[in-house]
Design an enzyme around this catalytic site. Structure first.
Site: not given
Ligand code: THU
Length: 295
Positions: A207, A220
């Site tokens: 992140n 992701e």
């Protein structure tokens, strides 16, 4: 950057250029400009003799590395000041150390994995250069970090892993290794991801937060964007690791992944725990995808 000397027969013509590209990639990822290393490609008998003399191990091995810079438990990336001090004013290079590779072992391993000898020599160069930059594989965590870097380097030189793809456990291990890269100064909630594409390539992510909080990108999507930007648009699986808690993908990430892997496996867990697996179509039922636009 590499001074390669081959004292054995059969070095493929394309191997030195590939080994050089690998070494440059390691140094770029580790933030070392103008590094030098000496590589000797030898036969099994020679590497056995060096292994016996230097490490007291009287057996052949695939690769040996002898670092000259002590990164004190970290890697080159964490030691910019130390590297600056190591530059030799005469050569303008930071000499990282010596590498010895057995061409006999490399050939056996290339046959075993079903890839070319040049690729195996490239991989062994990546492994050894990472050792020279302070990486090691004594603990599980260190091993996962080193493997993740090897994959990054091999993908960087367009030689992604061929043949047997990673297991879900290995994907999760690499997602955990990416927790160190997370930029999460605001939430302190670090997330790492490791994505497997259908053609067997592996892309990692973390992140990346921002002072303007809404601009934050999840781990992701970092991995997914890296994959798509390298031409990998069919996803097989993603592992997601949280440091302080389990991070099931948020709604935006579910939709983002759906485009490239409507039924991909999603492996989720907390670092140190046992991950759980679900299919993306369970996490995002009745989803909207590219086919719907064609109806
Ligand atoms: N985050 C992820 O990276 N993936 C998820 O699936 C859930 C949330 C990040 C975004 C933000 O940096 C932090 O976790 C807290 O929301």
């Amino acid at each position: 950057m590499l001074d390669i000397e081959c004292a054995a027969a059969g070095l493929p013509k394309d191997a030195p250029a590939l080994m050089e590209r690998v070494a440059r990639s390691v140094c770029r990822l580790e933030g070392v400009d103008g590094a030098g290393a000496y590589v000797r490609v030898v036969d099994d008998e020679t590497i056995r003799a060096v292994n016996a003399a230097q490490r007291g191990l009287d057996r052949a091995t695939d690769v040996l590395s002898f670092p000259t810079v002590d990164f004190r438990g970290g890697t080159a990336r964490d030691n910019a000041a130390l590297i600056r001090r190591e530059y030799d004013p005469d050569t303008g290079l930071c000499f990282l150390g010596d590498i010895i590779i057995s061409i006999d072992r490399a050939r056996e391993q290339a046959d075993e994995y079903g890839h070319s000898l040049a690729r195996e020599l490239g991989y062994l160069t990546a492994h050894a250069m990472l050792h020279l930059c302070g990486y090691d594989h004594m603990t599980d965590g260190d091993r996962a970090k080193m493997r993740a870097m090897e994959d990054r380097v091999m993908a960087d030189v367009s030689l992604p892993r061929e043949g047997g793809s990673l297991t879900d456990g290995e994907l999760f291990e690499r997602a955990c290794a990416m927790l160190d890269m997370a930029y999460a100064p605001y939430s302190k909630f670090r997330v790492g991801a490791c994505l497997l594409t259908e053609d067997g390539r592996v892309f990692t992510g973390c992140n990346v937060e921002n002072a303007s909080l809404g601009v934050t990108i999840c781990a992701e999507r970092t991995a997914a964007v890296k994959a798509v930007s390298e031409g990998a648009t069919k996803f097989a699986a993603i592992a997601i690791a949280g440091e302080s808690g389990v991070a099931w993908p948020c709604g935006i990430c579910r939709q983002f992944l759906r485009e490239f892997g409507p039924r991909m496996r999603v492996i989720v867990g907390k670092k140190g725990g046992k991950p759980e697996t679900a299919a993306l179509d369970e996490l995002l039922p009745h989803s909207f995808g590219p086919e719907d636009l064609l109806k």
